[in-house]
Write a protein that holds these residues in place. Sequence first.
Motif, PDB file in Angstrom:
ATOM      1  N   THR A  26     -12.004  -0.690  -9.493  1.00 37.10           N
ATOM      2  CA  THR A  26     -13.259  -0.117  -9.986  1.00 37.10           C
ATOM      3  C   THR A  26     -14.423  -0.800 -10.679  1.00 37.10           C
ATOM      4  N   VAL A  27     -15.663  -0.274 -10.596  1.00 39.65           N
ATOM      5  CA  VAL A  27     -16.719  -0.841 -11.113  1.00 39.65           C
ATOM      6  C   VAL A  27     -17.211  -0.054 -12.228  1.00 39.65           C
ATOM      7  N   ARG A  28     -18.360  -0.453 -13.054  1.00 41.95           N
ATOM      8  CA  ARG A  28     -18.817   0.220 -14.198  1.00 41.95           C
ATOM      9  C   ARG A  28     -19.795   1.100 -13.693  1.00 41.95           C
ATOM     10  N   GLY A  29     -20.039   2.137 -14.319  1.00 41.60           N
ATOM     11  CA  GLY A  29     -21.203   2.961 -14.167  1.00 41.60           C
ATOM     12  C   GLY A  29     -22.058   2.940 -15.316  1.00 41.60           C
ATOM     13  N   ASN A  30     -23.272   3.898 -15.263  1.00 40.15           N
ATOM     14  CA  ASN A  30     -24.080   3.459 -16.257  1.00 40.15           C
ATOM     15  C   ASN A  30     -23.623   4.538 -17.427  1.00 40.15           C
ATOM     16  N   CYS A  31     -22.469   5.085 -17.291  1.00 35.92           N
ATOM     17  CA  CYS A  31     -22.020   5.896 -18.758  1.00 35.92           C
ATOM     18  C   CYS A  31     -20.873   5.329 -19.197  1.00 35.92           C
ATOM     19  N   ASP A  32     -20.196   4.284 -18.482  1.00 36.40           N
ATOM     20  CA  ASP A  32     -18.999   3.779 -18.801  1.00 36.40           C
ATOM     21  C   ASP A  32     -19.465   2.433 -19.788  1.00 36.40           C
ATOM     22  N   CYS A  33     -18.358   2.468 -20.787  1.00 36.20           N
ATOM     23  CA  CYS A  33     -18.726   1.326 -21.732  1.00 36.20           C
ATOM     24  C   CYS A  33     -17.400   0.764 -22.208  1.00 36.20           C
ATOM     25  N   GLU A  34     -17.780  -0.140 -23.427  1.00 39.03           N
ATOM     26  CA  GLU A  34     -16.467  -1.103 -23.821  1.00 39.03           C
ATOM     27  C   GLU A  34     -15.508   0.124 -24.560  1.00 39.03           C
ATOM     28  N   VAL A  35     -15.897   0.843 -25.115  1.00 40.46           N
ATOM     29  CA  VAL A  35     -14.983   1.779 -25.747  1.00 40.46           C
ATOM     30  C   VAL A  35     -14.159   2.661 -24.855  1.00 40.46           C
ATOM     31  N   ASP A  36     -14.782   2.953 -23.599  1.00 41.47           N
ATOM     32  CA  ASP A  36     -13.750   3.727 -22.489  1.00 41.47           C
ATOM     33  C   ASP A  36     -12.632   2.817 -22.178  1.00 41.47           C
ATOM     34  N   GLN A  37     -12.978   1.406 -22.028  1.00 45.78           N
ATOM     35  CA  GLN A  37     -12.100   0.340 -21.545  1.00 45.78           C
ATOM     36  C   GLN A  37     -11.053   0.621 -22.362  1.00 45.78           C
ATOM     37  N   MET A  38     -11.051   0.790 -23.805  1.00 42.11           N
ATOM     38  CA  MET A  38      -9.995   0.938 -24.972  1.00 42.11           C
ATOM     39  C   MET A  38      -8.875   1.956 -24.382  1.00 42.11           C
ATOM     40  N   LEU A  39      -9.377   3.182 -23.680  1.00 41.76           N
ATOM     41  CA  LEU A  39      -8.455   4.265 -23.197  1.00 41.76           C
ATOM     42  C   LEU A  39      -7.822   3.538 -21.774  1.00 41.76           C
ATOM     43  N   LEU A  40      -8.489   2.757 -21.039  1.00 44.72           N
ATOM     44  CA  LEU A  40      -8.228   2.698 -19.586  1.00 44.72           C
ATOM     45  C   LEU A  40      -7.185   1.278 -19.608  1.00 44.72           C
ATOM     46  N   HIS A  41      -6.051   1.260 -18.810  1.00 38.30           N
ATOM     47  CA  HIS A  41      -5.413   0.170 -18.509  1.00 38.30           C
ATOM     48  C   HIS A  41      -5.725  -0.755 -17.279  1.00 38.30           C
TER      49      HIS A  41
END
Length: 181
Positions: free
Chosen positions: A68-83
């Motif tokens: 995966t790579v980061r999109g402009n709508c992805d952020c650190e708080v999203d990373q908290m849900l994703l493993h």
Amino acid sequence: MKLMIASDLHGSAHYVKKFLDRYRAEAPDRLLLLGDLLYHGPRNPLPQDYDCPAVADALNAVRDRLLTVRGNCDCEVDQMLLHFPILADYALLEVNGLTLYATHGHLFGPDHLPEMAGPYVLLSGHTHVPMCEQRGEALCLNPGSVSIPKGGSVGSYVVLEGKTFSWKNLEGEVYQSHTVE
């Protein structure tokens, strides 16, 4: 290696389920996601069955096959849900003799190419519009969007087999292909 490529899921549990059904049917070696996985963004309408936790759970279930790579709508708080990691701006891959520069498209894209030596394939999403166009040394490809297609396109993804990229709708039907010479 068979690589499945998609972008712009934007938190739609409905379309992510359809997409992951296609993933299981395609049985690729790896699944490359080009960002904007959970959040819909302020410029987009809410996608059908907007449910970020459900999308996170569905993606976590296939995390061992994901790149995966980061999109402009992805952020650190999203990373908290994703493993699995989502915060890299780009990834460089060598697949089937091709150099792939995978990014979301908001930092580098067809109109702002990364500086790379030699021919390469630029994989980017962001616009939600499928694309295949040569720009100098870069073959610029966009798989479109899984959940919020734009420009008259349909929900779609790309499969790379050998040196052929095939754009497919969410029923798995090829509607465009391009072979790198």
